[in-house]
Design a protein around this motif. Structure first.
Motif, PDB file in Angstrom:
ATOM      1  N   LYS A 114       0.830  -1.208   0.000  1.00 40.57           N
ATOM      2  CA  LYS A 114       0.000   0.000   0.000  1.00 40.57           C
ATOM      3  C   LYS A 114       0.861   1.253   0.000  1.00 40.57           C
ATOM      4  N   ALA A 115       1.909   1.254   0.797  1.00 40.34           N
ATOM      5  CA  ALA A 115       2.798   2.416   0.849  1.00 40.34           C
ATOM      6  C   ALA A 115       3.392   2.704  -0.525  1.00 40.34           C
ATOM      7  N   ALA A 116       3.855   1.656  -1.185  1.00 36.33           N
ATOM      8  CA  ALA A 116       4.435   1.827  -2.524  1.00 36.33           C
ATOM      9  C   ALA A 116       3.386   2.273  -3.525  1.00 36.33           C
ATOM     10  N   ASN A 117       2.202   1.683  -3.447  1.00 34.25           N
ATOM     11  CA  ASN A 117       1.129   2.031  -4.378  1.00 34.25           C
ATOM     12  C   ASN A 117       0.687   3.479  -4.239  1.00 34.25           C
ATOM     13  N   PHE A 118       0.770   4.012  -3.019  1.00 37.23           N
ATOM     14  CA  PHE A 118       0.363   5.396  -2.800  1.00 37.23           C
ATOM     15  C   PHE A 118       1.511   6.376  -3.013  1.00 37.23           C
ATOM     16  N   GLY A 119       2.633   5.862  -3.520  1.00 33.00           N
ATOM     17  CA  GLY A 119       3.724   6.742  -3.906  1.00 33.00           C
ATOM     18  C   GLY A 119       4.797   6.965  -2.862  1.00 33.00           C
ATOM     19  N   LYS A 164      14.404   5.828  -4.155  1.00 31.88           N
ATOM     20  CA  LYS A 164      13.355   5.077  -3.470  1.00 31.88           C
ATOM     21  C   LYS A 164      14.053   4.007  -2.640  1.00 31.88           C
ATOM     22  N   ILE A 165      13.726   3.962  -1.350  1.00 32.21           N
ATOM     23  CA  ILE A 165      14.411   3.045  -0.440  1.00 32.21           C
ATOM     24  C   ILE A 165      13.394   2.186   0.296  1.00 32.21           C
ATOM     25  N   PHE A 166      13.605   0.887   0.202  1.00 30.43           N
ATOM     26  CA  PHE A 166      12.773  -0.075   0.918  1.00 30.43           C
ATOM     27  C   PHE A 166      13.694  -1.028   1.667  1.00 30.43           C
ATOM     28  N   PRO A 167      13.190  -1.731   2.671  1.00 28.03           N
ATOM     29  CA  PRO A 167      14.053  -2.596   3.490  1.00 28.03           C
ATOM     30  C   PRO A 167      14.895  -3.555   2.653  1.00 28.03           C
ATOM     31  N   HIS A 168      16.145  -3.744   3.091  1.00 27.25           N
ATOM     32  CA  HIS A 168      17.057  -4.606   2.331  1.00 27.25           C
ATOM     33  C   HIS A 168      16.545  -6.037   2.224  1.00 27.25           C
ATOM     34  N   LYS A 169      15.703  -6.445   3.109  1.00 29.18           N
ATOM     35  CA  LYS A 169      15.164  -7.804   3.082  1.00 29.18           C
ATOM     36  C   LYS A 169      14.219  -8.012   1.902  1.00 29.18           C
ATOM     37  N   THR A 216       5.363  -0.722 -10.955  1.00 28.95           N
ATOM     38  CA  THR A 216       4.022  -0.364 -10.499  1.00 28.95           C
ATOM     39  C   THR A 216       3.875   1.147 -10.421  1.00 28.95           C
ATOM     40  N   ASP A 217       4.900   1.818  -9.919  1.00 31.76           N
ATOM     41  CA  ASP A 217       4.879   3.272  -9.812  1.00 31.76           C
ATOM     42  C   ASP A 217       4.749   3.914 -11.192  1.00 31.76           C
ATOM     43  N   ALA A 266      -3.423  -7.865 -21.328  1.00 31.01           N
ATOM     44  CA  ALA A 266      -4.032  -8.822 -20.392  1.00 31.01           C
ATOM     45  C   ALA A 266      -3.170  -8.976 -19.142  1.00 31.01           C
ATOM     46  N   LYS A 267      -1.864  -8.990 -19.332  1.00 36.03           N
ATOM     47  CA  LYS A 267      -0.930  -9.090 -18.202  1.00 36.03           C
ATOM     48  C   LYS A 267      -1.064  -7.872 -17.278  1.00 36.03           C
ATOM     49  N   MET A 268      -1.192  -6.688 -17.883  1.00 35.92           N
ATOM     50  CA  MET A 268      -1.360  -5.465 -17.103  1.00 35.92           C
ATOM     51  C   MET A 268      -2.684  -5.491 -16.336  1.00 35.92           C
ATOM     52  N   LEU A 269      -3.749  -5.951 -16.990  1.00 42.19           N
ATOM     53  CA  LEU A 269      -5.051  -6.060 -16.312  1.00 42.19           C
ATOM     54  C   LEU A 269      -4.957  -7.018 -15.133  1.00 42.19           C
ATOM     55  N   ASN A 270      -4.230  -8.108 -15.314  1.00 45.89           N
ATOM     56  CA  ASN A 270      -4.031  -9.074 -14.238  1.00 45.89           C
ATOM     57  C   ASN A 270      -3.257  -8.446 -13.085  1.00 45.89           C
ATOM     58  N   LEU A 271      -2.245  -7.645 -13.401  1.00 46.85           N
ATOM     59  CA  LEU A 271      -1.470  -6.951 -12.369  1.00 46.85           C
ATOM     60  C   LEU A 271      -2.367  -5.997 -11.582  1.00 46.85           C
ATOM     61  N   LEU A 272      -3.186  -5.231 -12.296  1.00 48.91           N
ATOM     62  CA  LEU A 272      -4.097  -4.310 -11.628  1.00 48.91           C
ATOM     63  C   LEU A 272      -5.058  -5.064 -10.707  1.00 48.91           C
ATOM     64  N   GLN A 273      -5.543  -6.198 -11.194  1.00 51.51           N
ATOM     65  CA  GLN A 273      -6.486  -7.008 -10.420  1.00 51.51           C
ATOM     66  C   GLN A 273      -5.810  -7.609  -9.197  1.00 51.51           C
ATOM     67  N   SER A 274      -4.645  -8.217  -9.383  1.00 46.83           N
ATOM     68  CA  SER A 274      -3.988  -8.936  -8.289  1.00 46.83           C
ATOM     69  C   SER A 274      -3.482  -8.006  -7.193  1.00 46.83           C
ATOM     70  N   LYS A 275      -3.091  -6.802  -7.560  1.00 45.08           N
ATOM     71  CA  LYS A 275      -2.564  -5.850  -6.565  1.00 45.08           C
ATOM     72  C   LYS A 275      -3.614  -4.841  -6.123  1.00 45.08           C
ATOM     73  N   ASN A 276      -4.806  -4.981  -6.670  1.00 48.40           N
ATOM     74  CA  ASN A 276      -5.900  -4.075  -6.339  1.00 48.40           C
ATOM     75  C   ASN A 276      -5.459  -2.619  -6.455  1.00 48.40           C
ATOM     76  N   LEU A 277      -4.814  -2.323  -7.581  1.00 50.06           N
ATOM     77  CA  LEU A 277      -4.255  -0.983  -7.782  1.00 50.06           C
ATOM     78  C   LEU A 277      -5.274   0.032  -8.265  1.00 50.06           C
ATOM     79  N   PHE A 278      -6.345  -0.467  -8.814  1.00 50.36           N
ATOM     80  CA  PHE A 278      -7.251   0.466  -9.489  1.00 50.36           C
ATOM     81  C   PHE A 278      -8.663   0.023  -9.273  1.00 50.36           C
TER      82      PHE A 278
END
Length: 130
Positions: A10-15, A41-46, A57-58, A118-130
């Motif tokens: 969610k944090a990444a999706n909201f920018g 852009k910095i996210f945990p090394h793990k 996604t961004d 179709a791949k992009m639509l699947n990404l949007l669906q799976s990550k609930n981005l839109f």
């Protein structure tokens, strides 16, 4: 912050430009702040292997912001798995108009094939981005 993937997503999706865990040392927190200030852009090394996914996604979210309201309506219906005919009925527009919006969406999102779309639509669906 929470280690749970959902919060990070969610944090990444909201920018968000960074995600700092409570367990990070003061030095790492300070370095993260400096890096973000420099435009990184910095996210945990793990979870660094997911950073590429966040970047993609961004970029997709930025491109989605270029779509018109009607294109977004059509995209939402496509993401739901509806056919052009069903979308036309739902939005009270012609099938040709739906097809035109679909082409425009692909052009604005720089998608070159039906498979990639179709791949992009699947990404949007799976990550609930839109």
């Amino acid at each position: 912050m929470h280690r749970d993937w959902e919060y990070l997503q969610k944090a990444a999706n909201f920018g968000a430009d960074a995600y700092i865990l409570k367990t990070e040392t003061s030095i790492n927190i300070l370095n993260t702040i400096k890096s973000v200030y420099q435009g990184k852009k910095i996210f945990p090394h793990k979870i660094n292997n997911l950073q590429i996914e966040f970047t993609e996604t961004d970029e997709l979210l930025k491109k989605l912001n270029t779509l018109s309201k009607r294109e977004l309506d059509v995209l939402h219906e496509l993401k739901s798995g509806k056919l052009n005919r069903e979308i036309a009925d739902e939005l009270q527009i012609s099938i040709l108009t739906v097809e035109t919006h679909r082409c425009s969406i692909m052009q604005k999102l720089e998608i070159r094939s039906t498979f990639a779309f179709a791949k992009m639509l699947n990404l949007l669906q799976s990550k609930n981005l839109f």
